[in-house]
Motif scaffolding. Structure first.
Motif, PDB file in Angstrom:
ATOM      1  N   TYR A  88       0.865  -1.180   0.000  1.00 51.66           N
ATOM      2  CA  TYR A  88       0.000   0.000   0.000  1.00 51.66           C
ATOM      3  C   TYR A  88       0.900   1.227   0.000  1.00 51.66           C
ATOM      4  N   LEU A 141      -6.428   5.148  -1.712  1.00 45.27           N
ATOM      5  CA  LEU A 141      -5.892   4.570  -2.938  1.00 45.27           C
ATOM      6  C   LEU A 141      -7.044   4.079  -3.807  1.00 45.27           C
ATOM      7  N   VAL A 160      -7.924  -1.297  -0.234  1.00 45.64           N
ATOM      8  CA  VAL A 160      -7.291  -1.402   1.083  1.00 45.64           C
ATOM      9  C   VAL A 160      -6.382  -2.625   1.080  1.00 45.64           C
ATOM     10  N   PRO A 161      -5.451  -2.708   2.026  1.00 47.01           N
ATOM     11  CA  PRO A 161      -4.587  -3.886   2.086  1.00 47.01           C
ATOM     12  C   PRO A 161      -5.393  -5.180   2.135  1.00 47.01           C
ATOM     13  N   ILE A 177      -3.078  -5.841  -3.124  1.00 49.18           N
ATOM     14  CA  ILE A 177      -2.586  -4.735  -2.312  1.00 49.18           C
ATOM     15  C   ILE A 177      -2.091  -5.278  -0.981  1.00 49.18           C
ATOM     16  N   ASN A 182       0.376  -4.793   2.712  1.00 53.28           N
ATOM     17  CA  ASN A 182       0.478  -3.822   3.788  1.00 53.28           C
ATOM     18  C   ASN A 182       1.478  -2.734   3.424  1.00 53.28           C
TER      19      ASN A 182
END
Length: 231
Positions: free
Chosen positions: A69, A76, A208-209, A227, A229
């Protein structure tokens, strides 16, 4: 002649069905080239002259990769796009001749730090920090024109964790690929190795992660990214 530091490796993207790769020189992106996306961004979708922004060549990420990320963002976004690979350079290219400069096509995902982009817009500043960051251009394997022709209609989609988020048709492009190539070549000479990300449909949204994001264009395969961390 030598170099005072080691030259950077040549950025490249995969070629479908081949071990060869396509060297990337520059990445041009077309802003707001689908009317519905222009509306969702609060803009008028009338057919005003297209505008462009760029990403560095080494922002490319191959299909199937996991990326961290990115820093300095809490928003994002994904943006599915058809990618045009230029194989023959030129300046002031006519619309009639434009497709003769295309080597092939692929599927891409223009990752965007939307909060940084919006701040730049609000302050009248360039978009670079929102668009041109590390690993921001996910690009699937390219397909040569000899195999896929010149796609002008058909599905362009994006899913996140299997859920459809973007679903449109290439024939909804405000500015066609020949028009984009012609207009872009008036400002600077296109060169072999240049890529053009042709614009995204409506439905952009947050990643998102842990998310697995897959863009696809009919006949051109997929561009998938996971994606991870933050680093």
């Amino acid at each position: 002649m030598g170099f005072v530091i080691d030259p950077a490796p040549t950025p490249s993207v995969a070629v479908a069905g081949s071990e060869d790769r396509f060297p990337v020189r520059r990445i041009f992106c077309v802003g707001r080239n689908y009317a519905a996306h222009a509306r969702e961004m609060g803009k008028d979708p009338d057919r005003e002259p297209p505008f462009f922004f760029t990403k560095p060549a080494d922002a490319v990420v191959d299909h199937g990769q996991t990326i961290p990320y990115p820093p300095e963002t809490d928003n994002l976004h994904y943006e599915a796009e058809m990618v045009v690979a230029i194989g023959k350079g030129g300046r002031n290219i006519s619309e009639a001749d434009a497709l003769g400069h295309v080597w092939g096509y692929g599927t891409g995902n223009d990752l965007t730090r939307r909060d940084l982009q919006q701040t730049a817009k609000d302050m009248g500043r360039p978009w670079d920090w929102g668009k041109a960051f590390d690993r921001s251009a996910v690009i699937g394997p390219l397909h040569p024109v000899s195999e896929v022709g010149h796609p002008a209609k058909g599905s362009i989609k994006l899913t996140v964790n299997g859920e459809t988020r973007q679903d449109a048709d290439l024939d909804e492009l405000i500015w066609t690929i020949p028009e984009v190539i012609s207009i872009l070549s008036r400002s600077m000479a296109l060169q072999p190795g240049d890529l053009i990300m042709s614009g995204t449909p409506a439905g952009v949204g947050k990643l998102v992660p842990g998310d697995v994001c897959t863009a696809s264009v009919v006949g051109l395969g997929e561009a998938t990214v996971t994606i991870g961390n933050p680093e």
